[in-house]
Design an enzyme around this catalytic site. Structure first.
Site, mmCIF file in Angstrom:
data_model
loop_
_atom_site.group_PDB
_atom_site.id
_atom_site.type_symbol
_atom_site.label_atom_id
_atom_site.label_comp_id
_atom_site.label_asym_id
_atom_site.label_seq_id
_atom_site.Cartn_x
_atom_site.Cartn_y
_atom_site.Cartn_z
ATOM 1 N N GLY A 1 0.796 -1.228 0.000
ATOM 2 C CA GLY A 1 0.000 0.000 0.000
ATOM 3 C C GLY A 1 0.821 1.266 0.000
ATOM 4 N N SER A 2 1.651 1.453 1.052
ATOM 5 C CA SER A 2 2.349 2.740 1.120
ATOM 6 C C SER A 2 3.659 2.698 0.350
ATOM 7 C CB SER A 2 2.601 3.131 2.577
ATOM 8 O OG SER A 2 3.344 2.152 3.248
ATOM 9 N N ASP B 1 -6.754 -3.532 5.482
ATOM 10 C CA ASP B 1 -5.619 -3.932 6.326
ATOM 11 C C ASP B 1 -6.059 -4.299 7.734
ATOM 12 O OD1 ASP B 1 -3.529 -3.476 4.485
ATOM 13 O OD2 ASP B 1 -3.600 -1.326 4.860
ATOM 14 N N HIS C 1 11.787 -3.547 6.842
ATOM 15 C CA HIS C 1 12.302 -2.734 7.950
ATOM 16 C C HIS C 1 13.747 -2.310 7.740
ATOM 17 C CE1 HIS C 1 8.847 -4.826 9.720
ATOM 18 N NE2 HIS C 1 8.666 -3.662 10.298
HETATM 19 N N1 LIG Z 1 -1.330 -0.330 3.828
HETATM 20 C C1 LIG Z 1 -0.431 -0.112 4.931
HETATM 21 C C2 LIG Z 1 -0.315 -1.336 5.767
HETATM 22 C C3 LIG Z 1 0.702 -1.231 6.856
HETATM 23 S S1 LIG Z 1 0.564 -2.483 8.023
HETATM 24 C C4 LIG Z 1 0.915 0.271 4.380
HETATM 25 O O1 LIG Z 1 1.243 -0.184 3.302
HETATM 26 O O2 LIG Z 1 1.653 1.019 5.026
#
Ligand SMILES: N[C@@H](CCS)C(=O)O
Ligand SMILES: CN1c2c(nc(N)[nH]c2=O)NC[C@@H]1CNc1ccc(C(=O)N[C@@H](CCC(=O)N[C@@H](CCC(=O)N[C@@H](CCC(=O)O)C(=O)O)C(=O)O)C(=O)O)cc1
Ligand SMILES: [Zn+2]
Length: 761
Positions: A440-441, A607, A702
């Site tokens: 997503g992000s 989510d 991460h």
């Molecule tokens: N759609 C969010 C989920 C994070 S857990 C993202 O991609 O940051």
């Protein structure tokens, strides 16, 4: 973090090489001094010492107890702070040692990933996981803690060091060696704690708080048995021990906790008020009882009459001797909400941040000791606030209740079973095998955040802000097209946070200007305040998503946050069951999904990374939670047609113990964090024969490290051993908002190559 997130700014400047270690230490000291003053000024009998951490208190204990993992290869000559950040953040393989570098030149730690992070009990705070193997030995390294004790004492404070107890510390760590029983390390660990207590006594400390929150868990027998042995060993070191438990009832550990040879016991009367009577029955009279009466996990002003109703009989039973305290550490609430500019006066009057909670303790104490007249004005204000909240028309929206009451029984069911939906979706989407997508992000760059900050300050008008975000979305779409991904996302540039963004747009939520809470390291979140019935005044994501879809022929995934995650990562009203609140959020998200579908969006992700985190700590309460949580998700996801593909995403947790409940959510596709466990998690999905499609994360987001195509291919082939290949998707572990674009593009290029290679094979 500090009222203005001073620690965050200082840490990030330090990591960029703009602040020396000495300057960082000075900033840390300033914060400690300020927070101790706050405690003293509110009349606390002692101040907590050792709860300050540059990254995480568990990580502090790894150094305090001298068990830095051998894999970092520290010689011991490196500065302690450099070793600390190496463990917390990992060390890049090709580390450039410039002048600002503080990791020690030819660092043997090069190429080492950071310690794993995991959720601290059922909170949204992540701690760094200690690593243990058969060679692990403990050795006291108390310099930093003793210096902080001396620092507090020099300022005239009664210092109360706060330690994580030996059993909780071992429990929270990870056995890295096959067959290692962490409990076998206890005999080596206890003398180190003992030596520490002796040194604290020599430093003039009277009380030491030893936190054993695992007493609120269902423990294997051997762990419960180990408590008596441990605390016998820590007895008579010259200090008085306050054994602190929190977050969960003691239940079968109650009599054990009451008879351990410690000077006092702290219990969480917010989460386990019903046990207080039993504690009063069991705790010997010579022990101190500390009652955690002010909620450390939420921001509602304390109902003082309810508190008195609990405390007065307890005080009488204890012959007038009682300690009162927050239920747990105040890490989980903002420093203060009393002057938050985004909240109106009425709402502010309903709330209490950490500072206001200290003031509440003071009022309770004086009312009990001196009588209510001594604090008449404070009690009047507190009662008026509680009454105003209970009676406020802002809290109730009758239409929401009516809609819930009339919700058809099948509202949590898709029209058809997955087996019927799957071919319809395949026909509509026409994706290749092993479809590629992201979570997503995309990177929340400094430019994006600066634009939003300028917009919020009124320095950028709405059209200009929207144009800036559209430009970011267009960039993200173009980059995904160029990479050859199959299902695209708009990148979430316009979102400050995946929960706060929705909280800002829904009725029933308030948001703060500065209500920051630490999530991990320097990263913070600003949980919205869910104070009333939830309703959606208008579509929240459709404009951005359809704009993104207009830029590509590939499917654009709509991106929503699920009801349980919104619930879990907000400060939630305590005047109705959480299950009811979750259902209200679910209805709002269901409407949003329907609007996305009506706008032509064929894939919608909802989510739910926090679904596991919301699991009650006690097993007996878990089935009921899982039932209403899965239902709330299904209500949010079931308003769309069979041919619309619903994804969900989960991360930050172990899921094997809740697989049937994840299956019961009935998402068409689940993308899930698995790379850090080397796909071990998937085995559970395979054994369980998870029925729908799965995207196991093939790389850890991460770290800035770019994994190779071969690495990802290996993980995918491992996944294909346990999951039927036609069910597999290819994606990273989680969203990419904390990453930079260069590594994001490089990693995704390798990921797409891995999927293509797999298709060929
Ligand atoms: N759609 C969010 C989920 C994070 S857990 C993202 O991609 O940051
Ligand atoms: C998936 N995760 C999340 C969790 N909880 C959430 N509520 N949300 C999540 O996404 N829990 C589990 C994980 C935790 N992971 C993370 C990852 C990253 C962050 C993070 O980056 N936090 C940011 C703050 C995000 C935010 O709210 N940004 C706002 C405000 C930004 C800001 O500070 N602006 C400055 C001005 C900037 C400028 O002028 O350039 C200011 O206001 O002073 C926004 O984007 O508008 C962080 O910085 O810590 C958190 C959890
Ligand atoms: Zn995630």
């Amino acid at each position: 973090m500090g009222a203005q997130r001073e620690l965050k700014q200082a840490l990030e400047r330090h990591w960029r090489g703009e602040l020396s270690p000495a300057e960082l230490e000075t900033q840390g000291q300033r914060l400690r001094v300020r927070h101790w003053e706050l405690q003293r000024d509110h009349g606390l009998a002692s101040v907590a010492v050792g709860d300050f951490a540059f990254y995480d208190q568990v990580a502090n204990h790894i150094q305090l107890l001298g068990c830095e993992p051998a894999r970092f290869g520290f010689s011991g000559d490196e500065p302690e702070l450099a070793r600390y950040f190496a463990m917390a953040r990992g060390v890049a393989a090709a580390h450039a040692h410039d002048e600002a570098c503080c990791c020690g030149a030819a660092s043997p730690a090069a190429g080492q990933p950071a310690l794993e992070m995991t959720k601290w009990f059922d909170t949204n705070y992540h701690y760094l996981v200690p690593e243990f193997d058969a060679q692990t030995r403990f050795r006291l390294n108390a310099g930093r803690l003793l210096a902080e004790v001396a620092e507090a004492q020099a300022l005239g404070h009664e210092a109360r060091p706060v330690l994580i107890g030996p059993l909780s510390f071992l429990w929270l760590g990870k056995a890295k060696a096959e067959g290692l029983d962490k409990l076998d390390l206890l005999d080596d660990l206890l003398p180190v704690y003992r030596e520490l207590l002796v040194q604290l006594a020599a430093a003039g400390v009277q009380w030491v708080q030893v936190d054993e929150p695992i007493l609120g868990l269902d423990l294997p027998g051997a762990w419960a048995l180990a408590f008596e042995r441990s605390y016998n060993a820590l007895h008579n070191c010259g200090v008085s021990l306050l054994l602190a438990t929190y977050f969960s009832p003691l239940e079968d550990h109650l009599s054990l906790a009451c008879k351990l040879p410690v000077a006092g016991l702290h219990v969480d009367a917010v989460r386990a008020g019903h046990e207080l009577q039993a504690v009063l029955d069991w705790l010997p009279p010579q022990r101190v009882l500390s009652i955690g009466i002010v909620d450390g996990r939420n921001i509602w002003r304390t109902d003082l009459d309810r508190a008195f109703a609990l405390l007065r009989p307890a005080l009488a039973r204890r012959g007038g001797e009682l300690w009162i305290a927050p239920s747990c550490s105040l890490l989980h609430v903002p420093v203060s909400l009393a002057h938050d500019a985004a909240l109106d006066a009425e709402l502010r009057s309903w709330l209490a941040g950490a500072t206001e909670k200290l003031a509440e303790l003071r009022v309770i104490q004086r009312a009990l000791n001196e009588g209510e007249t001594a604090v008449r004005a404070e009690l009047f204000a507190a009662r008026a606030a509680v009454a105003s909240r209970a009676a406020s028309p802002r809290v109730r929206r009758p239409a929401v209740g009516e809609r819930l009451a009339q919700l058809p029984a099948h509202a949590d069911r898709r029209a058809s079973a997955f087996a019927q939906r799957q071919p319809l979706q395949r026909e509509r989407l026409r994706l290749p095998p092993f479809p590629t997508t992201t979570i997503g992000s995309f990177p929340q760059t400094a430019e994006i955040r600066a634009a939003r900050a300028a917009f919020k300050r009124g320095q950028l008008d709405q059209p200009a802000y929207e144009a800036a975000m559209q430009q970011e979305i267009a960039l993200a779409v173009a980059r995904q097209e160029a990479l050859g991904l199959d299902v695209l996302v708009h990148g979430e540039a316009e979102r400050n946070d995946m929960v706060e963004y929705f909280g800002e747009q829904l009725h029933g939520f308030a948001f703060t200007a500065n209500g920051w809470v630490q999530s991990y390291g320097s990263r913070c979140v600003k949980p919205p305040v869910l104070f009333g019935d939830v309703a959606r005044p208008q579509a929240m994501t459709v404009g951005w998503t359809t704009y993104a879809q207009s830029l590509t022929k590939k499917p654009m995934k709509g991106m929503l946050t699920g009801p349980i995650t919104i619930l879990q990562w907000s400060f939630v009203r305590d005047d109705q069951p959480r299950a009811d609140t979750a259902l209200q959020i679910a209805l709002a998200m269901r409407d949003e999904a329907a609007d996305l579908e009506a706008a032509g969006i064929a894939v919608i992700q909802i989510d739910e990374p926090a679904i596991r985190e919301g699991l009650p700590l006690r097993r007996a309460q878990q089935p009921a939670y899982l039932k209403w949580a899965a239902r709330a998700f299904r209500v949010s996801a079931s308003g769309v047609a069979d041919a619309t593909q619903i994804h969900t995403h989960m991360c930050y947790s172990e899921f094997n113990d809740i697989l049937p409940d994840i299956a019961a959510m009935d998402a068409d596709v689940i993308t899930i964090e698995t790379s850090r466990s080397d796909m071990a998690l998937l085995r559970g999905f395979g054994d369980f024969r998870y029925p729908n499609e799965i995207g196991p994360g093939v790389y850890d987001i991460h770290s800035p490290r770019v994994p190779t195509t071969a690495e990802m291919l290996r993980l995918l082939r491992k996944a294909a051993e346990v999951i039927p290949p036609e069910q597999l998707w290819v994606n990273p572990d989680c969203g990419l908002k904390t990453r930079g674009w260069p590594e994001t593009e490089a990693a995704l290029r390798h990921m797409v190559a891995a999927a293509r290679e797999l298709r060929v094979r």
